[in-house]
Design a protein around this motif. Sequence first.
Motif, PDB file in Angstrom:
ATOM      1  N   PHE A 118       1.012  -1.253  -0.042  1.00  5.53           N
ATOM      2  CA  PHE A 118      -0.126   0.014   0.087  1.00  5.53           C
ATOM      3  C   PHE A 118       0.801   1.430  -0.066  1.00  5.53           C
ATOM      4  CE2 PHE A 118      -2.531   3.307   2.167  1.00  5.53           C
ATOM      5  CZ  PHE A 118      -3.676   3.230   1.023  1.00  5.53           C
ATOM      6  N   VAL A 119       1.933   1.355   0.813  1.00  2.00           N
ATOM      7  CA  VAL A 119       2.907   2.554   0.921  1.00  2.00           C
ATOM      8  C   VAL A 119       3.585   2.672  -0.636  1.00  2.00           C
ATOM      9  CG1 VAL A 119       4.859   3.364   1.903  1.00  2.00           C
ATOM     10  CG2 VAL A 119       3.126   2.158   3.297  1.00  2.00           C
ATOM     11  N   HIS A 120       4.047   1.582  -1.222  1.00  2.00           N
ATOM     12  CA  HIS A 120       4.628   1.486  -2.415  1.00  2.00           C
ATOM     13  C   HIS A 120       3.729   2.066  -3.441  1.00  2.00           C
ATOM     14  CE1 HIS A 120       8.642   0.042  -1.498  1.00  2.00           C
ATOM     15  NE2 HIS A 120       8.130  -0.865  -0.989  1.00  2.00           N
ATOM     16  N   TYR A 121       2.358   1.397  -3.402  1.00  2.00           N
ATOM     17  CA  TYR A 121       1.335   1.763  -4.329  1.00  2.00           C
ATOM     18  C   TYR A 121       1.092   3.473  -4.520  1.00  2.00           C
ATOM     19  CZ  TYR A 121      -3.507   2.310  -6.014  1.00  2.00           C
ATOM     20  OH  TYR A 121      -4.595   2.410  -6.458  1.00  2.00           O
ATOM     21  N   VAL A 122       0.697   4.068  -2.918  1.00  2.00           N
ATOM     22  CA  VAL A 122       0.644   5.350  -3.080  1.00  2.00           C
ATOM     23  C   VAL A 122       1.669   6.319  -3.468  1.00  2.00           C
ATOM     24  CG1 VAL A 122       0.178   7.338  -1.496  1.00  2.00           C
ATOM     25  CG2 VAL A 122      -1.017   5.112  -1.205  1.00  2.00           C
ATOM     26  N   VAL A 123       2.968   5.907  -3.026  1.00  2.00           N
ATOM     27  CA  VAL A 123       4.140   6.659  -3.698  1.00  2.00           C
ATOM     28  C   VAL A 123       4.390   6.389  -5.062  1.00  2.00           C
ATOM     29  CG1 VAL A 123       6.751   6.615  -3.402  1.00  2.00           C
ATOM     30  CG2 VAL A 123       5.489   6.377  -1.384  1.00  2.00           C
ATOM     31  N   GLY A 124       4.195   5.259  -5.583  1.00  2.00           N
ATOM     32  CA  GLY A 124       4.139   4.927  -6.866  1.00  2.00           C
ATOM     33  C   GLY A 124       3.119   5.831  -7.834  1.00  2.00           C
ATOM     34  N   ALA A 125       2.182   5.964  -7.277  1.00  2.00           N
ATOM     35  CA  ALA A 125       1.160   6.666  -8.075  1.00  2.00           C
ATOM     36  C   ALA A 125       1.179   8.120  -8.026  1.00  2.00           C
ATOM     37  CB  ALA A 125      -0.452   6.123  -7.583  1.00  2.00           C
ATOM     38  N   THR A 126       1.875   8.728  -7.111  1.00  2.00           N
ATOM     39  CA  THR A 126       1.793  10.147  -6.929  1.00  2.00           C
ATOM     40  C   THR A 126       3.470  10.632  -7.124  1.00  2.00           C
ATOM     41  OG1 THR A 126       2.499   9.620  -4.514  1.00  2.00           O
ATOM     42  CG2 THR A 126       0.148  10.311  -5.069  1.00  2.00           C
ATOM     43  N   VAL A 127       4.406  10.097  -6.477  1.00  2.00           N
ATOM     44  CA  VAL A 127       5.646  10.666  -6.594  1.00  2.00           C
ATOM     45  C   VAL A 127       6.344  10.074  -8.138  1.00  2.00           C
ATOM     46  CG1 VAL A 127       7.950  10.627  -5.564  1.00  2.00           C
ATOM     47  CG2 VAL A 127       6.323  10.630  -4.048  1.00  2.00           C
ATOM     48  N   TRP A 128       6.026   8.773  -8.507  1.00  2.00           N
ATOM     49  CA  TRP A 128       6.643   8.332  -9.290  1.00  2.00           C
ATOM     50  C   TRP A 128       5.702   8.447 -10.730  1.00  2.00           C
ATOM     51  CZ3 TRP A 128      11.414   6.375  -9.754  1.00  2.00           C
ATOM     52  CH2 TRP A 128      12.304   5.938  -8.470  1.00  2.00           C
ATOM     53  N   ALA A 129       4.694   9.142 -10.611  1.00  2.00           N
ATOM     54  CA  ALA A 129       3.619   9.095 -11.752  1.00  2.00           C
ATOM     55  C   ALA A 129       4.311   9.682 -13.029  1.00  2.00           C
ATOM     56  CB  ALA A 129       2.427  10.048 -11.145  1.00  2.00           C
ATOM     57  N   ALA A 130       5.122  10.632 -12.986  1.00  2.00           N
ATOM     58  CA  ALA A 130       5.938  11.116 -14.280  1.00  2.00           C
ATOM     59  C   ALA A 130       6.492  10.079 -14.848  1.00  2.00           C
ATOM     60  CB  ALA A 130       6.621  12.243 -13.805  1.00  2.00           C
ATOM     61  N   TYR A 131       6.965   8.912 -14.460  1.00  2.00           N
ATOM     62  CA  TYR A 131       7.975   7.883 -14.936  1.00  2.00           C
ATOM     63  C   TYR A 131       6.936   6.782 -15.699  1.00  2.00           C
ATOM     64  CZ  TYR A 131      11.614  10.602 -13.007  1.00  2.00           C
ATOM     65  OH  TYR A 131      12.426  11.620 -12.448  1.00  2.00           O
TER      66      TYR A 131
END
Length: 187
Positions: A118-131
């Motif tokens: 869940f933590v990786h999911y939220v970080v991935g969808a927000t912080v890493w979204a540009a990639y």
Amino acid sequence: MKANKSLKMLTEGAIFTAAAVVLSLLPLYKLPQGGSLDLAMLPIFIYCARWGFGPGMLVSFVYGVLQMFLEGGIAIGWQSIIGDFIVAYAVLGVAGLFHKLKGGIFVGIVVGCVARFFVHYVVGATVWAAYMPEEFFNMTMTTPWLYSALYNGAYMLPDMIVCLVVAAVLVKPLGKYLRGEDLRKAK
């Protein structure tokens, strides 16, 4: 006696953290933007099953800090460092909440892995979204939330399954140690 128990708890914490670090350096596969399939979480879960929530959170946090330095810099800012390393690994310690349950290690593995996902999911969808790529797993990516679920699920689900299988194999020969029964008898 209390000092001996604290010393044992700290010593085991250091040993299990070191084992997790070594296992993290031996991945079965590694994804390009971070995440891998390995047995690194298993020593953390075993420690949580033996010692409980508080010590488990501490060891999980320490492991996350070590991973931050050893992972090879797969982070894109302070948000990624905090989310993908400090918080994502620290939540593995919630597995310690189930240390007194029969089969608590299995419940702990599932809950800890789901929390980390869940933590990786939220970080991935927000912080890493540009990639986010245009295509992933032969599917067109239209939202970073789907991409993050697929990307992080691609290593977290197999990681959880591997941890559950190895723990199941270890339960018969090492059950009393996995349940921490040796600690309760040594009062």
